[in-house]
Design an enzyme around this catalytic site. Structure first.
Site, short mmCIF file in Angstrom:
data_model
loop_
_atom_site.label_atom_id
_atom_site.label_comp_id
_atom_site.label_asym_id
_atom_site.label_seq_id
_atom_site.Cartn_x
_atom_site.Cartn_y
_atom_site.Cartn_z
N CYS A 1 0.81 -1.23 0.00
CA CYS A 1 0.00 0.00 0.00
C CYS A 1 0.84 1.27 0.00
O CYS A 1 0.31 2.36 -0.17
CB CYS A 1 -0.93 0.01 1.20
SG CYS A 1 -1.92 -1.47 1.31
N HIS B 1 -2.95 6.90 3.23
CA HIS B 1 -3.44 5.60 2.77
C HIS B 1 -4.79 5.32 3.44
O HIS B 1 -4.97 5.58 4.62
CB HIS B 1 -2.42 4.51 3.11
CG HIS B 1 -2.92 3.13 2.83
ND1 HIS B 1 -3.57 2.82 1.67
CD2 HIS B 1 -2.90 1.99 3.58
CE1 HIS B 1 -3.91 1.54 1.69
NE2 HIS B 1 -3.52 1.02 2.84
N ASN C 1 -10.30 -0.35 1.29
CA ASN C 1 -8.84 -0.24 1.14
C ASN C 1 -8.45 -0.79 -0.24
O ASN C 1 -8.60 -1.97 -0.49
CB ASN C 1 -8.17 -1.04 2.26
CG ASN C 1 -6.65 -1.03 2.17
OD1 ASN C 1 -6.07 -0.59 1.18
ND2 ASN C 1 -6.01 -1.53 3.21
N1 ACO Z 1 -17.71 -8.16 12.30
C1 ACO Z 1 -18.02 -8.36 13.60
N2 ACO Z 1 -17.10 -8.69 14.52
C2 ACO Z 1 -15.83 -8.82 14.11
C3 ACO Z 1 -15.44 -8.63 12.77
C4 ACO Z 1 -16.44 -8.28 11.85
N3 ACO Z 1 -16.18 -8.07 10.55
N4 ACO Z 1 -14.11 -8.83 12.68
C5 ACO Z 1 -13.68 -9.13 13.91
N5 ACO Z 1 -14.72 -9.14 14.77
C6 ACO Z 1 -14.71 -9.42 16.21
C7 ACO Z 1 -13.49 -10.19 16.64
O1 ACO Z 1 -13.68 -11.56 16.47
C8 ACO Z 1 -13.37 -9.77 18.09
O2 ACO Z 1 -14.27 -10.53 18.85
P1 ACO Z 1 -13.87 -11.04 20.34
O3 ACO Z 1 -13.67 -9.78 21.14
O4 ACO Z 1 -15.05 -11.84 20.72
O5 ACO Z 1 -12.61 -11.83 20.16
C9 ACO Z 1 -13.87 -8.33 18.11
O6 ACO Z 1 -14.65 -8.17 16.90
C10 ACO Z 1 -12.76 -7.32 18.10
O7 ACO Z 1 -11.84 -7.68 17.07
P2 ACO Z 1 -10.52 -6.89 16.83
O8 ACO Z 1 -9.69 -7.59 15.79
O9 ACO Z 1 -9.90 -6.58 18.15
O10 ACO Z 1 -11.12 -5.53 16.20
P3 ACO Z 1 -10.37 -4.20 15.87
O11 ACO Z 1 -11.02 -3.08 16.56
O12 ACO Z 1 -8.88 -4.33 16.00
O13 ACO Z 1 -10.72 -4.02 14.32
C11 ACO Z 1 -9.68 -4.26 12.18
C12 ACO Z 1 -10.27 -4.98 13.39
C13 ACO Z 1 -10.78 -3.44 11.53
C14 ACO Z 1 -9.16 -5.28 11.20
C15 ACO Z 1 -8.54 -3.33 12.66
O14 ACO Z 1 -7.67 -4.04 13.51
C16 ACO Z 1 -7.74 -2.77 11.51
O15 ACO Z 1 -8.25 -2.02 10.68
N6 ACO Z 1 -6.44 -3.07 11.46
C17 ACO Z 1 -5.56 -2.55 10.42
C18 ACO Z 1 -5.74 -3.39 9.18
C19 ACO Z 1 -5.07 -2.78 7.98
O16 ACO Z 1 -4.88 -1.59 7.90
N7 ACO Z 1 -4.73 -3.63 7.06
C20 ACO Z 1 -4.30 -3.24 5.78
C21 ACO Z 1 -2.88 -2.77 5.70
S1 ACO Z 1 -2.52 -2.14 4.13
C22 ACO Z 1 -1.94 -3.39 3.08
O17 ACO Z 1 -0.75 -3.50 2.87
C23 ACO Z 1 -2.92 -4.28 2.36
#
Ligand code: ACO
Length: 309
Positions: A109, A234, A264
């Protein structure tokens, strides 16, 4: 040193709209959860890198009033090429009818900003017209049964034409390319596989590297956060952008966002956000604009430019 200025900008997105409600039909998720945790409402899916990249490039060339035959170089940033080889850039070159050198780069990215940095170097070395395309089709590498990643990604492209700035104070002011390979396992996609990610840790590291890369280009240009007119980050997660802006001490209102409607799109996300900001009138001639990207690798890149030619 001759500075590169953006003279044309074009974008393209996948044809099919996939809303959060669509995903909630097959995944244990909800529109509310996705919007609260990411800011994304829908993403666009479909098209090859060649189709999307060439479409965006044509618009950029038209806006720059540049014929494909006048291009000196095509740099295509992608981590999801249509084939292992040839490069997407070669196919785009043929599609446009250009006769210059063409190659792909993969910095995930951060790739579009890496591409701008390389284009700046080539223009400083004497080139007149460089096309930088950022294109990714992440939907082809997404596990649509995995709610932790399926909600995030979409397909799109953005392209810019760069040429020597006419005004002495316009164009690229400073650039930075970084890599922290010790975090490479946080975000991976194997041959034949799908995106795997430690979302929480990617989030944490993303904010840190975005802030440090931004501070670095500002320091190199002798500018401070208060000099910045617009930030084009980004587009991974609205909360990442909010946290980075807060730590940089730049009001969130100065951040360009497009992830609400695109998700994204990796290499395409910065030019898509740029296009959206420009069409809304949020970027003005003479503004200092900060571009900052991060991604798998963990890669990071930033560029500071004064908007206009
Ligand atoms: N819907 C509902 N619940 C969900 C979902 C979903 N889609 N996904 C995860 N959960 C649940 C999890 O299972 C967890 O449940 P638990 O508490 O019972 O275990 C709870 O929601 C919290 O999950 P987290 O992973 O802690 O949620 P978080 O607030 O961290 O959000 C996310 C997750 C959106 C993925 C976030 O961490 C994020 O955006 N991270 C960065 C990702 C990113 O930028 N990636 C791309 C990089 S760029 C590239 O090179 C491609």
């Amino acid at each position: 040193m001759t500075r590169a200025a953006i003279t044309g900008l074009g974008t393209a997105v996948g044809r099919r709209v996939v809303t959060n409600h669509d995903l909630a039909e097959t995944l244990d998720t909800s529109d509310q959860w996705i919007v609260e945790r990411t800011g994304i409402h829908q993403r666009r899916v479909g098209g090859s890198c060649l189709e999307l990249g060439a479409q965006a490039a044509r618009v950029a060339l038209k806006q720059a009033e540049t014929g494909a035959a006048d291009l000196d170089l095509i740099i295509c940033s992608t981590c999801t090429p249509d084939q292992v080889f040839p490069a997407v850039a070669n196919r785009i070159q043929d599609e446009l009818g250009a006769a210059c050198g063409a190659f792909d780069l993969n910095a995930a990215c951060s790739g579009f900003t890496y591409g701008l940095t390389l284009a700046q170097a080539q223009i400083a070395a004497g080139m007149e017209r460089v096309l930088v395309v950022g294109v990714d089709t992440l939907s082809r590498f997404t596990d649509w049964d995995d709610r932790s990643t399926a909600i995030l990604f979409g397909d799109g492209a953005g392209a810019v034409v760069l040429a020597p700035a006419i005004g002495a104070d316009r164009g690229m002011l400073s650039t930075y390319m970084g890599s922290e390979g010790r975090f490479a396992d946080l975000l991976t996609c194997d041959f034949g596989g799908c995106i795997k990610m430690d979302g929480k840790e990617v989030f944490r590291q993303a904010v840190r590297v975005m802030v440090s890369a931004s501070q670095r280009v500002l320091a190199d240009a002798g500018l401070s956060p208060s000099d910045v007119g617009a930030v084009i980050p980004h587009q991974a997660n609205m909360r990442i952008i909010e946290s980075a802006m807060k730590r940089l001490g730049i009001p969130f209102e100065k951040a360009a966002t497009v992830l609400e409607t695109t998700g994204n799109t990796s290499s395409a996300s910065i030019p898509l956000a740029m296009d959206n900001a420009v069409s809304k009138g949020a970027v003005h001639d003479g503004d200092v604009v900060l571009l900052v990207g991060f991604g798998a690798g963990m890669s990071v890149a930033a560029a500071l430019l004064r908007w206009g030619q």
